[in-house]
Design an enzyme around this catalytic site. Structure first.
Site: not given
Ligand code: NAD
Length: 302
Positions: A96, A171, A240
């Protein structure tokens, strides 16, 4: 035609079971990981091959899969190995990651006639083991066609979402929606518990009602009320992803105040709790603010 030899870089909580799916589908796999001995142990257990460095795996492979924590590690691996790549290889970046970093790596690889797609996944460790991940793929159609048989060995749904980087944008936005739903649900459970509602029954009601989310179905009882906090997806990785989503909001000049607040709370959780926490421990920041803890109702003493 023989199946491509796959170099699999990053044998962590997701990468290892994904690489096993490839082996089960008949692919030959060369595993590599930065943790000394991890790839060799994987090879000894599964019959895969192992490499002691990323360039060693890349040198031998036809298809290279990266499943690393973030784009920072992916860029470090690919840039250090650039002279090793051969024309005709393809990189499937399944972490990701950040779309802008992936696009820039794709341009560098294209100079060496190496193709790249991004194909991040959703579904967590359990679906990685089953080979039933959802994949969001970005890249040119002919490269996606070429990658599809390999991706299909690890997933049941492959969404072609746009050009290189589009899968990673999708994503990050998926995980923003997931984290926001998690946080709203936890706050609702805390309010309800203080009011006198049973949080376990609240989850059952949410799951039969319009408040149902992936978190209400698969996380609240399993990892929060149980106090197990062991879903296998790190809180630092979730932060993140939220940061990538907010970077996208900024890059597209899209105001996203609610999402920004969610990211700030995740950053506070990481700062307060420290490294190595499960993402379901995001609940702890709400618990600290509320001054109470969520748990299954205690059994009345006999
Ligand atoms: P992880 O930390 O368990 O695994 C990452 C692996 O990469 C580790 O084994 C680590 O040693 C290795 N690594 C780090 N730097 C390296 C380098 N320079 N060279 C070689 N190996 C290196 O992480 P994970 O949970 O497997 O997640 C991997 C990616 O998948 C992340 O981008 C994450 O956001 C994403 N993801 C995770 C989940 C989940 O449920 N865990 C679900 C969907 C997507």
């Amino acid at each position: 035609m023989s199946l491509p030899l796959i170099g699999f870089i990053g044998l962590g909580r997701m990468g290892e079971p994904m690489a096993e799916c490839l082996l089960r589908a008949g692919y030959r796999v060369i595993g590599q990981d930065a943790v000394p001995g991890r790839a060799a142990a994987f090879a000894a257990r599964t019959g895969a091959m192992s490499a002691v460095s990323a360039p060693q795996a890349i040198e031998q492979a036809d298809t290279i899969i990266t499943m690393l924590p973030s784009s920072r590690e992916v860029a470090a691996v690919i840039e250090a190995a650039l002279p090793t790549f051969r024309p005709g290889q393809i990189v499937l970046e399944m972490s990701s990651g950040a779309p802008d970093v992936t696009k820039s790596l794709g341009a560098k690889l294209a100079e060496r006639d190496v193709a790249m797609i991004d194909a991040p996944v959703s579904g967590g460790v359990s679906r990685a083991k089953d080979g039933t991940l959802a994949i969001m793929a970005g890249g040119p159609d002919d490269d996606l066609d070429r990658a599809t048989p390999v991706l299909a060995a690890m997933s049941t749904t492959i969404h072609r979402i746009g050009g290189l980087g589009a899968g990673q944008a999708m994503k990050a936005l998926n995980n923003l929606v997931s984290a926001a739903g998690f946080l709203a649900g936890i706050e609702a459970l805390l309010v309800g518990q203080r009011f006198g509602l049973d949080p376990e029954r609240m989850v059952d009601v949410l799951n039969a009602s319009t408040g149902m989310t992936n978190s209400s179905q698969k996380k609240f009882k399993q990892f929060v009320l149980s106090r197990k906090f062991d879903s296998g997806f790190g809180l630092d990785l979730m932060l993140k992803d939220l940061t990538i989503a907010l970077d996208l909001a900024q890059a597209t000049a899209t105001p996203a105040p609610f999402s920004a607040h969610c990211r700030e709370l995740a950053a506070s959780s990481v700062a307060f709790l420290g490294a190595g926490r499960d993402h379901t421990e995001f609940a702890r920041i709400s618990e600290i603010l509320a001054g109470s803890e969520l748990h299954f109702p205690t059994e009345p003493e006999a």
